[in-house]
Design a protein around this motif. Structure first.
Motif, PDB file in Angstrom:
ATOM      1  N   GLU A   1       0.831  -1.332   0.121  1.00 14.14           N
ATOM      2  CA  GLU A   1      -0.087  -0.275  -0.101  1.00 14.14           C
ATOM      3  C   GLU A   1       0.931   1.100  -0.288  1.00 14.14           C
ATOM      4  O   GLU A   1       0.621   2.018  -0.977  1.00 14.14           O
ATOM      5  CB  GLU A   1      -0.839   0.284   1.460  1.00 14.14           C
ATOM      6  CG  GLU A   1      -1.948  -1.021   1.324  1.00 14.14           C
ATOM      7  CD  GLU A   1      -3.065  -1.247   2.572  1.00 14.14           C
ATOM      8  OE1 GLU A   1      -2.300  -0.933   3.598  1.00 14.14           O
ATOM      9  OE2 GLU A   1      -4.277  -1.484   2.346  1.00 14.14           O
TER      10      GLU A   1
ATOM     11  N   LYS B   1      -9.666  -5.941  -3.834  1.00 12.01           N
ATOM     12  CA  LYS B   1     -10.638  -5.619  -2.526  1.00 12.01           C
ATOM     13  C   LYS B   1     -10.728  -6.732  -2.273  1.00 12.01           C
ATOM     14  O   LYS B   1     -11.614  -7.039  -1.197  1.00 12.01           O
ATOM     15  CB  LYS B   1     -10.662  -4.193  -3.673  1.00 12.01           C
ATOM     16  CG  LYS B   1     -10.679  -3.983  -4.063  1.00 12.01           C
ATOM     17  CD  LYS B   1     -11.804  -2.817  -4.508  1.00 12.01           C
ATOM     18  CE  LYS B   1     -11.405  -2.178  -5.613  1.00 12.01           C
ATOM     19  NZ  LYS B   1     -10.306  -0.795  -4.902  1.00 12.01           N
TER      20      LYS B   1
ATOM     21  N   ARG C   1      -5.202  -7.593  -3.050  1.00 11.01           N
ATOM     22  CA  ARG C   1      -5.505  -6.254  -3.035  1.00 11.01           C
ATOM     23  C   ARG C   1      -5.715  -5.637  -3.919  1.00 11.01           C
ATOM     24  O   ARG C   1      -7.001  -4.432  -4.147  1.00 11.01           O
ATOM     25  CB  ARG C   1      -3.792  -5.659  -2.372  1.00 11.01           C
ATOM     26  CG  ARG C   1      -3.406  -4.210  -2.431  1.00 11.01           C
ATOM     27  CD  ARG C   1      -2.137  -3.508  -2.302  1.00 11.01           C
ATOM     28  NE  ARG C   1      -1.352  -3.523  -2.809  1.00 11.01           N
ATOM     29  CZ  ARG C   1      -0.837  -2.917  -3.789  1.00 11.01           C
ATOM     30  NH1 ARG C   1      -1.652  -2.175  -4.682  1.00 11.01           N
ATOM     31  NH2 ARG C   1      -0.670  -3.637  -4.996  1.00 11.01           N
TER      32      ARG C   1
END
Length: 258
Positions: free
Chosen positions: A150, A207, A204
């Motif tokens: 992230e 989601k 990721r």
């Protein structure tokens, strides 16, 4: 400070006093970090099960550890509970200018973007050597990998689309297969790490929280295996006495019941 919170602080101080508990008195700011982690995971488990009484209890245990660490820090003349409360309050106000200031936001995405920008400015003040420096090494590995991904995504170091990420995952799996065929244990460890990192990356893009996905997979496995044990026990048998084919059939049966 509420009456109950003050009561908790005083109880902890009593436990740490000369006439208190020998075990509590022996601890220091760094000695029970693993117990703190255990309490956090027990809270997470209670939240997963939506067990309200247990959530309340586990929140209390986490709060106790926060107070305990703060009291130990005060005993060691490092900081005190008031400083902890003051710092977190100031941080929350500072990172919510749309609530406590004049900034306007349209949705939660904008809130997160502003939060990240404010954090970035705070980190500049600390002169971190890398954008990854503030990710704790003690994080569980899945969480740490996700945080790393992230962080680098925010500076543009990321795949452009899910298909690119999937291709990378396929590549890492092929490299693991090669290491497996060679029987090179060190290389297999290396490649399994890359596969896991790539799977987390893929999650990721989808989601999907990888930690939650794995915890749910663990729960499903336990539930299905318990079904195997239960069915075998009805016939007075154990898993050790059953053939693999029989257990696999019961596993399929358990999946069907879901």
């Amino acid at each position: 400070m509420s009456e109950e919170f003050e009561k908790l602080v005083n109880i902890v101080k009593t436990l740490r006093s000369e006439n208190g508990c020998p075990w509590d008195r022996e601890q220091n700011l760094f000695s029970i970090k693993n117990l703190f982690i255990e309490e956090a995971f027990e809270l997470l488990d209670a939240l997963d099960r939506k067990d309200i009484p247990n959530i309340r209890e586990e929140l209390g245990d986490v709060l106790f550890h926060t107070v305990f660490h703060s009291v130990m820090a005060e005993d060691e003349k490092r900081f005190n509970i008031d400083e902890v409360l003051s710092e977190v309050s100031a941080k929350l106000v500072r990172r919510h200018p749309h609530v406590f200031g004049t900034l306007s936001v349209s949705d939660s995405d904008e809130v997160i973007a502003n939060w990240d920008e404010i954090k970035k400015e705070e980190k500049k003040a600390k002169q971190a050597e890398s954008i990854l420096s503030d990710i704790p090494a003690a994080y569980p590995s899945v969480m740490r990998a996700l945080k790393i991904q992230e962080k680098v995504r925010k500076v543009g170091f990321d795949w452009e689309k899910p298909e690119d990420c999937m291709a990378k995952l396929d590549e890492e799996i092929d490299e693991f297969k090669e290491a497996f065929d060679e029987g090179d244990r060190e290389k297999m460890e290396h490649e399994i790490g890359d596969v896991l990192f790539s799977i987390i990356n893929m999650s990721r893009f989808c989601k999907v929280n990888p930690d939650e996905a794995l915890r749910k997979a663990n729960d499903r496995f336990i539930k299905r295996f318990k079904h195997i044990e239960k069915e075998l026990k009805k016939n007075g048998r154990s898993c050790e006495e059953a053939a693999l084919d029989e257990m696999e059939n019961l596993w399929i049966q358990a999946k069907g019941l879901e």
